[in-house]
Design an enzyme around this catalytic site. Structure first.
Site, PDB file in Angstrom:
ATOM      1  N   SER A 145      11.858 -35.516  16.358  1.00  0.00           N
ATOM      2  CA  SER A 145      12.054 -34.833  17.639  1.00  0.00           C
ATOM      3  C   SER A 145      10.720 -34.394  18.227  1.00  0.00           C
ATOM      4  O   SER A 145       9.715 -34.329  17.507  1.00  0.00           O
ATOM      5  CB  SER A 145      12.937 -33.598  17.400  1.00  0.00           C
ATOM      6  OG  SER A 145      12.850 -32.666  18.467  1.00  0.00           O
ATOM      7  N   TYR A 158      16.020 -25.605  14.394  1.00  0.00           N
ATOM      8  CA  TYR A 158      15.906 -27.043  14.687  1.00  0.00           C
ATOM      9  C   TYR A 158      14.460 -27.498  14.537  1.00  0.00           C
ATOM     10  O   TYR A 158      14.185 -28.533  13.926  1.00  0.00           O
ATOM     11  CB  TYR A 158      16.412 -27.280  16.109  1.00  0.00           C
ATOM     12  CG  TYR A 158      16.489 -28.703  16.567  1.00  0.00           C
ATOM     13  CD1 TYR A 158      15.491 -29.258  17.363  1.00  0.00           C
ATOM     14  CD2 TYR A 158      17.582 -29.500  16.243  1.00  0.00           C
ATOM     15  CE1 TYR A 158      15.573 -30.562  17.814  1.00  0.00           C
ATOM     16  CE2 TYR A 158      17.669 -30.817  16.700  1.00  0.00           C
ATOM     17  CZ  TYR A 158      16.659 -31.329  17.489  1.00  0.00           C
ATOM     18  OH  TYR A 158      16.744 -32.631  17.932  1.00  0.00           O
TER      19      TYR A 158
HETATM   20  P1  NAP Z   1      24.731 -35.767  19.225  1.00  0.00           P
HETATM   21  O1  NAP Z   1      25.167 -36.357  20.504  1.00  0.00           O
HETATM   22  O2  NAP Z   1      24.956 -34.321  18.974  1.00  0.00           O
HETATM   23  O3  NAP Z   1      25.308 -36.626  17.995  1.00  0.00           O
HETATM   24  C1  NAP Z   1      25.025 -36.186  16.702  1.00  0.00           C
HETATM   25  C2  NAP Z   1      25.966 -36.934  15.803  1.00  0.00           C
HETATM   26  O4  NAP Z   1      25.796 -36.467  14.461  1.00  0.00           O
HETATM   27  C3  NAP Z   1      27.431 -36.686  16.184  1.00  0.00           C
HETATM   28  O5  NAP Z   1      28.167 -37.876  16.041  1.00  0.00           O
HETATM   29  C4  NAP Z   1      27.849 -35.659  15.154  1.00  0.00           C
HETATM   30  O6  NAP Z   1      29.218 -35.670  14.872  1.00  0.00           O
HETATM   31  C5  NAP Z   1      27.082 -36.156  13.933  1.00  0.00           C
HETATM   32  N1  NAP Z   1      27.017 -35.121  12.881  1.00  0.00           N
HETATM   33  C6  NAP Z   1      26.675 -33.819  13.017  1.00  0.00           C
HETATM   34  N2  NAP Z   1      26.745 -33.206  11.830  1.00  0.00           N
HETATM   35  C7  NAP Z   1      27.147 -34.133  10.919  1.00  0.00           C
HETATM   36  C8  NAP Z   1      27.415 -34.107   9.521  1.00  0.00           C
HETATM   37  N3  NAP Z   1      27.278 -32.978   8.797  1.00  0.00           N
HETATM   38  N4  NAP Z   1      27.822 -35.249   8.910  1.00  0.00           N
HETATM   39  C9  NAP Z   1      27.979 -36.385   9.628  1.00  0.00           C
HETATM   40  N5  NAP Z   1      27.744 -36.484  10.970  1.00  0.00           N
HETATM   41  C10 NAP Z   1      27.330 -35.360  11.591  1.00  0.00           C
HETATM   42  O7  NAP Z   1      23.189 -36.007  19.055  1.00  0.00           O
HETATM   43  P2  NAP Z   1      22.215 -37.065  19.728  1.00  0.00           P
HETATM   44  O8  NAP Z   1      21.639 -36.488  20.963  1.00  0.00           O
HETATM   45  O9  NAP Z   1      22.829 -38.436  19.754  1.00  0.00           O
HETATM   46  O10 NAP Z   1      21.086 -36.998  18.616  1.00  0.00           O
HETATM   47  C11 NAP Z   1      21.130 -37.800  17.463  1.00  0.00           C
HETATM   48  C12 NAP Z   1      19.900 -37.427  16.664  1.00  0.00           C
HETATM   49  O11 NAP Z   1      18.745 -37.481  17.521  1.00  0.00           O
HETATM   50  C13 NAP Z   1      19.949 -35.996  16.130  1.00  0.00           C
HETATM   51  O12 NAP Z   1      19.314 -35.958  14.859  1.00  0.00           O
HETATM   52  C14 NAP Z   1      19.099 -35.216  17.140  1.00  0.00           C
HETATM   53  O13 NAP Z   1      18.514 -34.058  16.558  1.00  0.00           O
HETATM   54  C15 NAP Z   1      18.066 -36.235  17.467  1.00  0.00           C
HETATM   55  N6  NAP Z   1      17.376 -36.065  18.748  1.00  0.00           N
HETATM   56  C16 NAP Z   1      18.085 -35.982  19.908  1.00  0.00           C
HETATM   57  C17 NAP Z   1      17.357 -35.883  21.117  1.00  0.00           C
HETATM   58  C18 NAP Z   1      18.023 -35.791  22.452  1.00  0.00           C
HETATM   59  O14 NAP Z   1      17.329 -35.467  23.430  1.00  0.00           O
HETATM   60  N7  NAP Z   1      19.320 -36.051  22.559  1.00  0.00           N
HETATM   61  C19 NAP Z   1      15.971 -35.880  21.115  1.00  0.00           C
HETATM   62  C20 NAP Z   1      15.306 -35.928  19.885  1.00  0.00           C
HETATM   63  C21 NAP Z   1      16.022 -36.033  18.713  1.00  0.00           C
HETATM   64  P3  NAP Z   1      30.152 -34.614  15.676  1.00  0.00           P
HETATM   65  O15 NAP Z   1      30.237 -35.121  17.064  1.00  0.00           O
HETATM   66  O16 NAP Z   1      31.449 -34.648  14.957  1.00  0.00           O
HETATM   67  O17 NAP Z   1      29.475 -33.258  15.578  1.00  0.00           O
HETATM   68  C1  GCO Z   2      16.145 -28.643  23.161  1.00  0.00           C
HETATM   69  C2  GCO Z   2      16.562 -30.089  23.056  1.00  0.00           C
HETATM   70  C3  GCO Z   2      15.557 -30.855  22.235  1.00  0.00           C
HETATM   71  C4  GCO Z   2      15.986 -32.283  22.111  1.00  0.00           C
HETATM   72  C5  GCO Z   2      15.028 -33.070  21.310  1.00  0.00           C
HETATM   73  C6  GCO Z   2      13.674 -33.159  21.925  1.00  0.00           C
HETATM   74  O1  GCO Z   2      17.020 -27.777  23.173  1.00  0.00           O
HETATM   75  O2  GCO Z   2      14.924 -28.425  23.238  1.00  0.00           O
HETATM   76  O3  GCO Z   2      17.846 -30.209  22.496  1.00  0.00           O
HETATM   77  O4  GCO Z   2      15.401 -30.286  20.989  1.00  0.00           O
HETATM   78  O5  GCO Z   2      17.211 -32.376  21.464  1.00  0.00           O
HETATM   79  O6  GCO Z   2      14.970 -32.687  19.986  1.00  0.00           O
HETATM   80  O7  GCO Z   2      12.923 -34.105  21.194  1.00  0.00           O
END
Ligand code: NAP
Ligand code: GCO
Length: 265
Positions: A145, A158
């Protein structure tokens, strides 16, 4: 092409991939030739994911598995190896965030975020590494992230987890590189998924959310990322093309980490 981006013949497990970033990465891996396996925390989520993959024409195996539960991970891996084969590519994608001011966050809430975002990638990586060693190598990709590098208000747990995940990535690379296992991270910027939806909600007057405006100003690309932006980097890190890339976090952020930010008008 002399560079090998193909995933043909490989089995890829993407955790928490019913939708969002995980789903997009699984889609890209399928298009590159991999057999796709995913899990989610409950049967309703897995069923939703199975429908989405079917609609996208992607054959998958889906499993109910809470990635924080080591016994569940071990039994799920046994099922995967029986149903599909040894895991060649693992993407530790499952994650949660709790946006709470640190002094208002309970220790239990802090631990919950660490459990999913840091402990679980340890648990799942530990489970798949022996099979990768036996098979002569493998790829582990941890979804890090911006918060692996930066802090901000309300995301202490986080940021601590994602900072730790960056170092777990480097340590797996260090400890298992000799077995032809490459462990790298992808550091997405701000991506349009359900996880960031609260940060993009339109205001009552129809204006953009203040945080939405902030991110646009902090991103040279002047836009939020989409899950499609992560597909190419993920295939690269999963393929032979990155066999000498190890312990690296590839930031896919439109330039946020390089930029001081646009001066307010
Ligand atoms: P999301 O939409 O919240 O999806 C996360 C997924 O992980 C959901 O399917 C969730 O299931 C599942 N999950 C949560 N806890 C779990 C557990 N204990 N066991 C199995 N599955 C679990 O997140 P996203 O935005 O696609 O992000 C995916 C990854 O990218 C995460 O690690 C997040 O931190 C990272 N990330 C996201 C962003 C962003 O801007 N979106 C940026 C940087 C990094 P449920 O729906 O049932 O909770
Ligand atoms: C926040 C956002 C971010 C993104 C991502 C950025 O609240 O700042 O959720 O944390 O999820 O991780 O890289």
């Amino acid at each position: 092409m002399s560079v090998d981006f193909s995933l043909k013949g490989k089995t890829a497990w993407v955790t928490g991939a019913s939708y969002g970033i995980g789903f997009a990465i699984a889609q890209a891996f399928h298009e590159a030739g991999a057999a796709i396996v995913f899990n989610d925390i409950g049967q309703p989520q897995v069923d939703k994911g199975l429908e989405a993959y079917k609609a996208a024409g992607i054959p998958v195996h889906g499993y109910v598995c809470d990635v924080t539960n080591e016994d569940a991970v071990k039994s799920t891996l046994e099922k995967i190896e029986k149903d599909v084969g040894v895991v060649d590519i693992l993407v530790n994608n499952a994650g949660i965030i709790k946006r709470i001011p640190m002094t208002e966050m309970s220790a239990a809430e802090f631990r919950q975020v660490i459990d999913v975002d840091l402990n679980a990638p340890f648990i799942v990586s530990k489970a798949v590494i022996p099979g990768m060693i036996k098979k002569g190598g493998g790829k582990i990709i941890n979804i890090c992230s911006m918060m692996s590098e930066l802090g901000r208000e309300t995301v202490s747990a986080y940021a601590a987890a994602k900072g730790g995940l960056k170092m777990l990535t480097r340590n797996i690379a260090s400890e298992y590189g000799e077995f032809n296992i490459q462990c790298n991270g992808i550091g997405p910027g701000y991506i349009e998924t359900p996880q960031t939806a609260p940060l993009r909600e339109r205001q009552a007057d129809g204006s953009r959310h203040p945080f939405d405006q902030f991110i646009i100003a902090k991103t040279p690309a002047a836009r939020w990322g989409t899950t499609d932006d992560l597909k190419g980097p993920a295939v690269f890190l999963a393929s032979r093309a990155s066999d000498f890339v190890n312990g690296h976090v590839l930031y896919v952020d439109g330039g946020i980490l390089a930029y001081i930010g646009k001066q307010p008008k």
